[in-house]
Every structure is written in structure tokens, then in C-alpha cells.
Design a protein around this motif. Structure first.
Motif, PDB file in Angstrom:
ATOM      1  N   MET A   1       5.016 -39.264  13.595  1.00  0.00           N
ATOM      2  CA  MET A   1       4.088 -40.247  14.130  1.00  0.00           C
ATOM      3  C   MET A   1       4.716 -41.635  14.051  1.00  0.00           C
ATOM      4  N   ILE A   2       4.571 -42.420  15.138  1.00  0.00           N
ATOM      5  CA  ILE A   2       5.101 -43.775  15.174  1.00  0.00           C
ATOM      6  C   ILE A   2       3.966 -44.746  14.866  1.00  0.00           C
ATOM      7  N   ARG A   3       4.160 -45.540  13.813  1.00  0.00           N
ATOM      8  CA  ARG A   3       3.118 -46.485  13.408  1.00  0.00           C
ATOM      9  C   ARG A   3       3.728 -47.846  13.094  1.00  0.00           C
ATOM     10  N   ASN A   4       2.896 -48.863  13.095  1.00  0.00           N
ATOM     11  CA  ASN A   4       3.342 -50.208  12.734  1.00  0.00           C
ATOM     12  C   ASN A   4       3.295 -50.369  11.219  1.00  0.00           C
ATOM     13  N   TYR A   5       4.411 -50.765  10.653  1.00  0.00           N
ATOM     14  CA  TYR A   5       4.550 -50.886   9.196  1.00  0.00           C
ATOM     15  C   TYR A   5       3.412 -51.706   8.593  1.00  0.00           C
ATOM     16  N   ARG A   6       3.123 -52.852   9.188  1.00  0.00           N
ATOM     17  CA  ARG A   6       2.171 -53.781   8.584  1.00  0.00           C
ATOM     18  C   ARG A   6       0.722 -53.300   8.656  1.00  0.00           C
ATOM     19  N   GLU A   7       0.456 -52.266   9.449  1.00  0.00           N
ATOM     20  CA  GLU A   7      -0.921 -51.792   9.607  1.00  0.00           C
ATOM     21  C   GLU A   7      -1.300 -50.703   8.596  1.00  0.00           C
ATOM     22  N   LEU A   8      -0.328 -50.202   7.855  1.00  0.00           N
ATOM     23  CA  LEU A   8      -0.627 -49.157   6.873  1.00  0.00           C
ATOM     24  C   LEU A   8      -1.201 -49.759   5.599  1.00  0.00           C
ATOM     25  N   THR A   9      -2.083 -49.033   4.969  1.00  0.00           N
ATOM     26  CA  THR A   9      -2.540 -49.431   3.635  1.00  0.00           C
ATOM     27  C   THR A   9      -1.506 -48.982   2.610  1.00  0.00           C
ATOM     28  N   ARG A  10      -1.654 -49.475   1.377  1.00  0.00           N
ATOM     29  CA  ARG A  10      -0.752 -49.030   0.321  1.00  0.00           C
ATOM     30  C   ARG A  10      -0.841 -47.527   0.125  1.00  0.00           C
ATOM     31  N   LEU A  11      -2.071 -46.981   0.158  1.00  0.00           N
ATOM     32  CA  LEU A  11      -2.245 -45.546  -0.032  1.00  0.00           C
ATOM     33  C   LEU A  11      -1.574 -44.761   1.093  1.00  0.00           C
ATOM     34  N   GLU A  12      -1.726 -45.239   2.337  1.00  0.00           N
ATOM     35  CA  GLU A  12      -1.073 -44.558   3.463  1.00  0.00           C
ATOM     36  C   GLU A  12       0.443 -44.617   3.321  1.00  0.00           C
ATOM     37  N   MET A  13       0.957 -45.730   2.830  1.00  0.00           N
ATOM     38  CA  MET A  13       2.405 -45.847   2.635  1.00  0.00           C
ATOM     39  C   MET A  13       2.882 -44.883   1.554  1.00  0.00           C
ATOM     40  N   GLU A  14       2.096 -44.749   0.494  1.00  0.00           N
ATOM     41  CA  GLU A  14       2.463 -43.817  -0.577  1.00  0.00           C
ATOM     42  C   GLU A  14       2.512 -42.382  -0.061  1.00  0.00           C
ATOM     43  N   GLN A  15       1.707 -42.071   0.947  1.00  0.00           N
ATOM     44  CA  GLN A  15       1.632 -40.712   1.484  1.00  0.00           C
ATOM     45  C   GLN A  15       2.662 -40.456   2.582  1.00  0.00           C
ATOM     46  N   THR A  16       3.439 -41.482   2.924  1.00  0.00           N
ATOM     47  CA  THR A  16       4.477 -41.351   3.958  1.00  0.00           C
ATOM     48  C   THR A  16       5.710 -40.659   3.388  1.00  0.00           C
ATOM     49  N   ASP A  17       6.320 -39.805   4.185  1.00  0.00           N
ATOM     50  CA  ASP A  17       7.584 -39.181   3.786  1.00  0.00           C
ATOM     51  C   ASP A  17       8.681 -40.229   3.953  1.00  0.00           C
ATOM     52  N   ARG A  18       8.957 -40.978   2.887  1.00  0.00           N
ATOM     53  CA  ARG A  18       9.849 -42.119   2.994  1.00  0.00           C
ATOM     54  C   ARG A  18      11.322 -41.720   3.059  1.00  0.00           C
ATOM     55  N   GLU A  19      11.648 -40.514   2.679  1.00  0.00           N
ATOM     56  CA  GLU A  19      13.043 -40.086   2.797  1.00  0.00           C
ATOM     57  C   GLU A  19      13.416 -39.784   4.242  1.00  0.00           C
ATOM     58  N   GLU A  20      12.469 -39.304   5.017  1.00  0.00           N
ATOM     59  CA  GLU A  20      12.751 -38.906   6.392  1.00  0.00           C
ATOM     60  C   GLU A  20      12.312 -39.941   7.428  1.00  0.00           C
ATOM     61  N   THR A  21      11.369 -40.802   7.083  1.00  0.00           N
ATOM     62  CA  THR A  21      10.854 -41.782   8.036  1.00  0.00           C
ATOM     63  C   THR A  21      11.884 -42.876   8.311  1.00  0.00           C
ATOM     64  N   ILE A  22      12.076 -43.183   9.587  1.00  0.00           N
ATOM     65  CA  ILE A  22      12.973 -44.264  10.005  1.00  0.00           C
ATOM     66  C   ILE A  22      12.170 -45.563  10.048  1.00  0.00           C
TER      67      ILE A  22
END
Length: 262
Positions: A1-22
């Protein structure tokens, strides 16, 4: 899914697969683009390129990418003497991008993709990419926003416009594709690199060159104009072709970044 970085909440960011997300980081600039194009030309192009890339990538299934806010000021030393231009110093720009990258790496992001929408930013980003790989073990990729050597893009240049470059017909067309009201073609003037115009080897770019400055690009009367080529043939349709072609040219590389395991 393509999303805008600044629109995510902290909780949503914590749930992001940060190793694979560009994390796509668009790099703009605030600098003169002649009489006819806005100072924010590179930022406008950066924002447009993000949207054209999003359109292409959303055809893919669940492409993992976060769009970082466009960084609106860059390294514009070559334009500093033309009214309105704003620049970081090279070390300031390097450290600003470095600190952003360290913050992202601290939170577990491994893949950063710098979308270079102003050529003057490229040397700093190239150095930064190697340093970040060496120091942090992350993968910082470099994307060029304009496919200016692509045959479909070259075909948009008007006949006889042999020096099209910064602030010329192509860049002006790209802005027009976003908002024609921002361009004032009635005040446009063409620019040529007078000092290099008859050279075969020593050019503003190529195998033998010098770091060019805006004053090198002059009108036919010899007055510094700071742009390359004749923007008078610019159109919104040409701009759409350039933006679409440039976005499509980056898609194979973005797919390979997604698959990268380095």
C-alpha cells in the motif's frame, strides 16, 4: 500500500513492515527558472512525479511505500545570484539529509529512495548513499525524476532548440502540466551557454566540464538569463508526456528495489 508518511499515526507506523517498506524522499529546490517559470519549479515537479509514480504503482498489488514530504530547499549554489533563489550550503544539505536518514534507520526502515528533482542535489545524494550504506547498513537508493534522454521526451523539444536544459522547454512544460497559470510564456527568453557554445570538448557537462553557474547561460544579447534553451514552445501536453514517461521509466527500478535484499 502506498501512503503519505506524515498522515500515519504513531500506532500505524509501528504496525508498518519497516524492513520491506520503501520510504520515497522527493528532493526539490527553490531557485530561479528564468522569467517564465516559478521559483518552485522543482518542488512542483517533485509533487507531480510522486503522483504519477503512485498511479503507476497502484496498478501493482500492495506496493509497500511511504511518501515522505517533499524537501523544498536544496543545493542551488549555481543560482544564488539570481533573485529568489535559496540554497543550503553543501555541508548543511548533506547533514540535513543524513539526520533524516538516521532518524528513519533508528525506527527500523532499511530502504530509502531519494527522488532527485533538481540536478544540483545529485552529487550530495551520491556521497550520502555510500556513507549511509557503510555506516548504517541500510540501502539508500537514488532515483532521477526526469527521463530527459528518453526518445519520447526528446521528441517534445521544438526543432532548433538545441540547448534545452535547466528552466527550458521541458521543465516549463512539466510545470504547465500541473498548473498552466504558474507559467508566463509571454516573458520567456532563451538562454545559451555562451562561453561553451563553440566548444567541442569543454562543455557545461560531459567528460570535460566545469561546475557551471547561472551566469554562464545568456540571452542572444549576452545578458545572463540563467536557463538553457528556449522555453517558448512549452505546452501542458508536452509536460504530461515527460512526466508520464519519466514515471514509467522508474517503475522497473522500483520493482527491483522492492525485491532488494542487500
Amino acid at each position: 500500500m502506498i501512503r503519505n508518511y506524515r498522515e500515519l499515526t504513531r500506532l500505524e507506523m509501528e504496525q508498518t513492515d519497516r524492513e520491506e517498506t520503501i520510504v520515497l524522499i522527493p528532493l526539490g529546490a527553490l531557485e530561479q527558472h528564468g522569467n517564465q517559470a516559478p521559483l518552485g519549479t522543482d518542488d512542483i515537479i517533485a509533487e507531480a512525479m510522486v503522483e504519477y509514480l503512485r498511479r503507476e504503482l497502484e496498478k501493482e498489488e500492495d506496493f509497500p511505500m511511504l511518501i515522505f514530504p517533499v524537501i523544498p530547499v536544496g543545493l542551488s549554489t549555481e543560482h544564488r545570484n539570481f533573485c529568489g533563489s535559496v540554497t543550503f550550503r553543501p555541508d548543511t544539505y548533506y547533514h540535513m539529509l543524513y539526520d533524516i536518514s538516521v532518524s528513519l534507520a533508528h525506527h527500523g526502515f532499511k530502504k530509502l529512495a531519494f527522488l532527485v528533482c533538481h540536478g544540483g542535489n545529485a552529487p550530495i545524494v551520491q556521497v550520502l548513499s555510500r556513507e549511509l550504506r557503510s555506516e548504517l547498513g541500510i540501502s539508500p537508493f537514488i532515483l532521477s525524476a526526469g527521463a530527459f534522454d528518453h526518445p519520447q521526451v526528446k521528441a517534445t523539444i521544438s526543432e532548433g532548440n538545441i540547448w534545452d536544459f535547466h528552466g527550458g522547454e521541458m521543465e516549463t512544460s512539466m510545470v504547465m502540466a500541473v498548473d498552466e497559470s504558474l507559467v508566463k510564456l509571454s516573458t520567456s527568453e532563451a538562454g545559451i551557454p555562451e562561453a561553451f557554445a563553440h566548444n567541442k570538448a569543454l562543455l557545461p557537462y560531459g567528460n570535460v566540464s566545469i561546475g557551471w553557474v547561472s551566469e554562464d547561460w545568456k540571452t542572444k544579447e549576452g545578458r545572463p538569463i540563467g536557463i538553457g534553451g528556449d522555453p517558448s514552445g512549452a505546452t501542458a501536453e508536452k509536460g504530461r508526456i515527460i512526466l508520464e514517461t519519466s514515471a514509467r521509466a522508474l517503475i522497473p527500478g522500483l520493482r527491483e528495489i522492492r525485491a532488494w535484499k542487500g
